[in-house]
Motif scaffolding. Structure first.
Motif, PDB file in Angstrom:
ATOM      1  N   ALA A   4       5.855   4.719  -5.791  1.00 49.83           N
ATOM      2  CA  ALA A   4       4.479   4.209  -5.629  1.00 49.83           C
ATOM      3  C   ALA A   4       4.104   3.237  -6.738  1.00 49.83           C
ATOM      4  CB  ALA A   4       3.500   5.374  -5.589  1.00 49.83           C
ATOM      5  N   ALA A   5       4.772   3.346  -7.882  1.00 42.56           N
ATOM      6  CA  ALA A   5       4.475   2.440  -9.005  1.00 42.56           C
ATOM      7  C   ALA A   5       4.741   0.983  -8.635  1.00 42.56           C
ATOM      8  CB  ALA A   5       5.301   2.839 -10.228  1.00 42.56           C
ATOM      9  N   LEU A  33       0.848  -1.188   0.000  1.00 44.44           N
ATOM     10  CA  LEU A  33       0.000   0.000   0.000  1.00 44.44           C
ATOM     11  C   LEU A  33       0.884   1.238   0.000  1.00 44.44           C
ATOM     12  CD1 LEU A  33      -2.833   1.344   0.369  1.00 44.44           C
ATOM     13  CD2 LEU A  33      -2.382   1.255   2.843  1.00 44.44           C
ATOM     14  N   ALA A  34       0.777   2.051  -1.031  1.00 41.22           N
ATOM     15  CA  ALA A  34       1.549   3.290  -1.080  1.00 41.22           C
ATOM     16  C   ALA A  34       0.749   4.398  -0.410  1.00 41.22           C
ATOM     17  CB  ALA A  34       1.861   3.672  -2.523  1.00 41.22           C
ATOM     18  N   VAL A  35       1.389   5.102   0.522  1.00 48.04           N
ATOM     19  CA  VAL A  35       0.775   6.252   1.187  1.00 48.04           C
ATOM     20  C   VAL A  35       1.462   7.488   0.626  1.00 48.04           C
ATOM     21  CG1 VAL A  35       0.355   7.384   3.397  1.00 48.04           C
ATOM     22  CG2 VAL A  35       0.355   4.878   3.252  1.00 48.04           C
ATOM     23  N   MET A  36       0.724   8.223  -0.195  1.00 40.23           N
ATOM     24  CA  MET A  36       1.299   9.378  -0.867  1.00 40.23           C
ATOM     25  C   MET A  36       0.749  10.658  -0.251  1.00 40.23           C
ATOM     26  SD  MET A  36       1.740   8.048  -4.714  1.00 40.23           S
ATOM     27  CE  MET A  36       2.764   9.452  -4.977  1.00 40.23           C
ATOM     28  N   GLY A  37       1.205  11.788  -0.765  1.00 38.71           N
ATOM     29  CA  GLY A  37       0.699  13.059  -0.271  1.00 38.71           C
ATOM     30  C   GLY A  37       1.828  14.034  -0.052  1.00 38.71           C
ATOM     31  N   PRO A  38       1.507  15.332  -0.013  1.00 39.41           N
ATOM     32  CA  PRO A  38       2.547  16.352   0.099  1.00 39.41           C
ATOM     33  C   PRO A  38       3.268  16.329   1.436  1.00 39.41           C
ATOM     34  CG  PRO A  38       0.338  17.353  -0.036  1.00 39.41           C
ATOM     35  CD  PRO A  38       0.161  15.879  -0.165  1.00 39.41           C
ATOM     36  N   GLY A  82      -4.079  15.658   6.867  1.00 36.09           N
ATOM     37  CA  GLY A  82      -4.389  14.733   7.952  1.00 36.09           C
ATOM     38  C   GLY A  82      -5.562  13.818   7.705  1.00 36.09           C
ATOM     39  N   ARG A  83      -6.047  13.797   6.461  1.00 29.12           N
ATOM     40  CA  ARG A  83      -7.133  12.864   6.119  1.00 29.12           C
ATOM     41  C   ARG A  83      -6.711  12.030   4.918  1.00 29.12           C
ATOM     42  NH1 ARG A  83     -10.148  17.522   6.590  1.00 29.12           N
ATOM     43  NH2 ARG A  83     -11.310  17.701   8.544  1.00 29.12           N
ATOM     44  N   VAL A  84      -7.360  10.875   4.778  1.00 27.54           N
ATOM     45  CA  VAL A  84      -6.999   9.957   3.690  1.00 27.54           C
ATOM     46  C   VAL A  84      -8.047  10.020   2.595  1.00 27.54           C
ATOM     47  CG1 VAL A  84      -6.609   7.548   3.043  1.00 27.54           C
ATOM     48  CG2 VAL A  84      -5.805   8.398   5.264  1.00 27.54           C
ATOM     49  N   GLY A  85      -7.576  10.213   1.380  1.00 27.96           N
ATOM     50  CA  GLY A  85      -8.469  10.137   0.230  1.00 27.96           C
ATOM     51  C   GLY A  85      -7.957   9.091  -0.729  1.00 27.96           C
ATOM     52  N   HIS A  86      -8.631   8.904  -1.808  1.00 29.49           N
ATOM     53  CA  HIS A  86      -8.163   7.999  -2.850  1.00 29.49           C
ATOM     54  C   HIS A  86      -7.686   8.848  -4.014  1.00 29.49           C
ATOM     55  CE1 HIS A  86      -9.456   4.469  -0.758  1.00 29.49           C
ATOM     56  NE2 HIS A  86     -10.474   5.189  -0.336  1.00 29.49           N
ATOM     57  N   PRO A  87      -6.678   8.380  -4.741  1.00 30.34           N
ATOM     58  CA  PRO A  87      -6.065   9.221  -5.773  1.00 30.34           C
ATOM     59  C   PRO A  87      -7.080   9.776  -6.762  1.00 30.34           C
ATOM     60  CG  PRO A  87      -4.852   7.161  -5.518  1.00 30.34           C
ATOM     61  CD  PRO A  87      -6.054   7.059  -4.647  1.00 30.34           C
ATOM     62  N   GLU A  88      -8.035   8.957  -7.128  1.00 30.84           N
ATOM     63  CA  GLU A  88      -8.977   9.399  -8.159  1.00 30.84           C
ATOM     64  C   GLU A  88      -9.937  10.480  -7.642  1.00 30.84           C
ATOM     65  OE1 GLU A  88     -10.470   5.376  -6.543  1.00 30.84           O
ATOM     66  OE2 GLU A  88      -8.589   6.350  -7.010  1.00 30.84           O
ATOM     67  N   LEU A  89     -10.120  10.541  -6.317  1.00 35.33           N
ATOM     68  CA  LEU A  89     -11.044  11.505  -5.749  1.00 35.33           C
ATOM     69  C   LEU A  89     -10.393  12.863  -5.477  1.00 35.33           C
ATOM     70  CD1 LEU A  89     -12.946   9.242  -3.188  1.00 35.33           C
ATOM     71  CD2 LEU A  89     -13.590   9.839  -5.527  1.00 35.33           C
ATOM     72  N   VAL A  90      -9.099  12.849  -5.254  1.00 37.45           N
ATOM     73  CA  VAL A  90      -8.447  14.092  -4.866  1.00 37.45           C
ATOM     74  C   VAL A  90      -7.509  14.619  -5.950  1.00 37.45           C
ATOM     75  CG1 VAL A  90      -8.568  13.721  -2.381  1.00 37.45           C
ATOM     76  CG2 VAL A  90      -6.627  12.829  -3.674  1.00 37.45           C
ATOM     77  N   ALA A  91      -7.423  13.918  -7.058  1.00 38.71           N
ATOM     78  CA  ALA A  91      -6.474  14.309  -8.110  1.00 38.71           C
ATOM     79  C   ALA A  91      -6.782  15.709  -8.628  1.00 38.71           C
ATOM     80  CB  ALA A  91      -6.521  13.307  -9.251  1.00 38.71           C
ATOM     81  N   ARG A  96      -1.707  -0.634  -4.471  1.00 38.56           N
ATOM     82  CA  ARG A  96      -2.805   0.295  -4.223  1.00 38.56           C
ATOM     83  C   ARG A  96      -2.220   1.566  -3.643  1.00 38.56           C
ATOM     84  NH1 ARG A  96      -6.901   0.752   0.000  1.00 38.56           N
ATOM     85  NH2 ARG A  96      -5.779  -0.707   1.318  1.00 38.56           N
ATOM     86  N   GLU A  97      -2.876   2.682  -3.943  1.00 40.29           N
ATOM     87  CA  GLU A  97      -2.381   3.960  -3.425  1.00 40.29           C
ATOM     88  C   GLU A  97      -3.469   4.675  -2.648  1.00 40.29           C
ATOM     89  OE1 GLU A  97      -0.946   6.458  -6.599  1.00 40.29           O
ATOM     90  OE2 GLU A  97       0.220   4.810  -7.458  1.00 40.29           O
ATOM     91  N   ILE A  98      -3.065   5.319  -1.572  1.00 42.24           N
ATOM     92  CA  ILE A  98      -3.944   6.277  -0.920  1.00 42.24           C
ATOM     93  C   ILE A  98      -3.183   7.595  -0.823  1.00 42.24           C
ATOM     94  CG2 ILE A  98      -5.294   4.582   0.389  1.00 42.24           C
ATOM     95  CD1 ILE A  98      -3.559   5.239   2.842  1.00 42.24           C
TER      96      ILE A  98
END
Ligand code: ATP
Ligand code: MG
Length: 226
Positions: A205-206, A34-39, A217-226, A210-212
């Motif tokens: 992440a590749a 599980l990749a945890v991405m984000g700034p 401080g909240r978790v989204g899914h890549p497709e929802l926050v792109a 799966r990526e989140i």
């Protein structure tokens, strides 16, 4: 649906005035990467530290195989970290006074395995990560990429169920980073460990299943926050 091995619900964590987590939800399935991405500053490391039982959230729950981490005492939580979890950090964090072989053998020794058996297993893991010839050196005497391979070997030597990796290739150039990620993911797929892989690099992440994305401080899914 895959078994949820580790589940965090509505996690909040503040450091003084800084709200690092504000309602993070995450589920890690058995055997997945599980990749945890984000700034930067979004709460990725804080989330990882909470899930791993290193820090306690201010509120929210974390369950590992149905067991509530908050309901365990410190001894139970550290036993869990020692036996079920493995860790790889950005700068390896190997013990400088020990040889690489001793570093990899250390988690087994702490678990009561005798030196000879521990070092034999450690040697196998160094070979798998293609640094078998460096076992007698100390961490200061190898390259960053070699050190990270040793850190991966040390994280996997106890055959953990979950490996927490925080920017494991963040200190490496892209060629070395790719090599470490390839060896890491091949090895974890063999052991069927789940991996929580914090990174802000898409090429790292590749390697995940799966990526989140963590934002504020909240978790989204890549497709929802792109
Ligand atoms: N021990 C601490 N004391 C005070 N503030 C902290 C502490 N740890 C984290 N923070 C703050 O909490 C927020 C989230 O930090 P965190 O380390 O989880 O971010 P991150 O997503 O891992 O960032 P990066 O990609 O830069 O590693 C940041 O504003 C950070 O400054
Ligand atoms: Mg971080």
């Amino acid at each position: 649906m895959a078994e949820s091995l580790l589940v965090g619900r509505d996690l909040h964590k503040a450091f003084g005035p800084t709200q690092a987590l504000r309602g993070a939800d995450v589920a890690v399935h058995a055997g997945e990467i599980l990749a945890v991405m984000g700034p930067s500053g979004s709460g990725k490391s804080t989330l990882l530290h909470c899930l791993a039982g290193i820090i306690a959230p201010d509120s929210g729950t974390i369950h590992y195989r149905g067991r509530d981490l908050a309901a365990m005492n410190d001894g139970e939580r550290s036993a869990l970290r020692r036996t079920e979890f493995g860790f790889v950090f950005q700068f390896g964090q190997l013990v400088p006074e020990l040889t690489l072989l001793e570093n990899v053998a250390l988690p087994l020794r702490l678990g009561g395995v005798r030196r000879k058996a521990a070092e034999a297993t450690a040697r196998e893991w160094l070979d798998r990560l293609e640094v078998g010839e460096l076992g007698d050196r100390r961490p200061g005497d190898v390259s960053g990429g070699q050190g990270q391979r040793v850190a991966v070997a040390r994280a996997l030597v106890t055959r953990p169920k979950v490996v927490f990796a925080d920017e494991p290739t963040g200190a490496l150039d892209s060629l070395n980073g790719e090599k470490v990620m390839q060896l890491f993911t091949d090895a974890v797929r063999d052991t069927q460990a789940a991996v929580v892989l914090v990174t802000h690099e898409a090429r790292v992440a590749a390697h995940s299943d799966r990526e989140i994305v963590v934002r504020d401080g909240r978790v989204g899914h890549p497709e929802l926050v792109a």
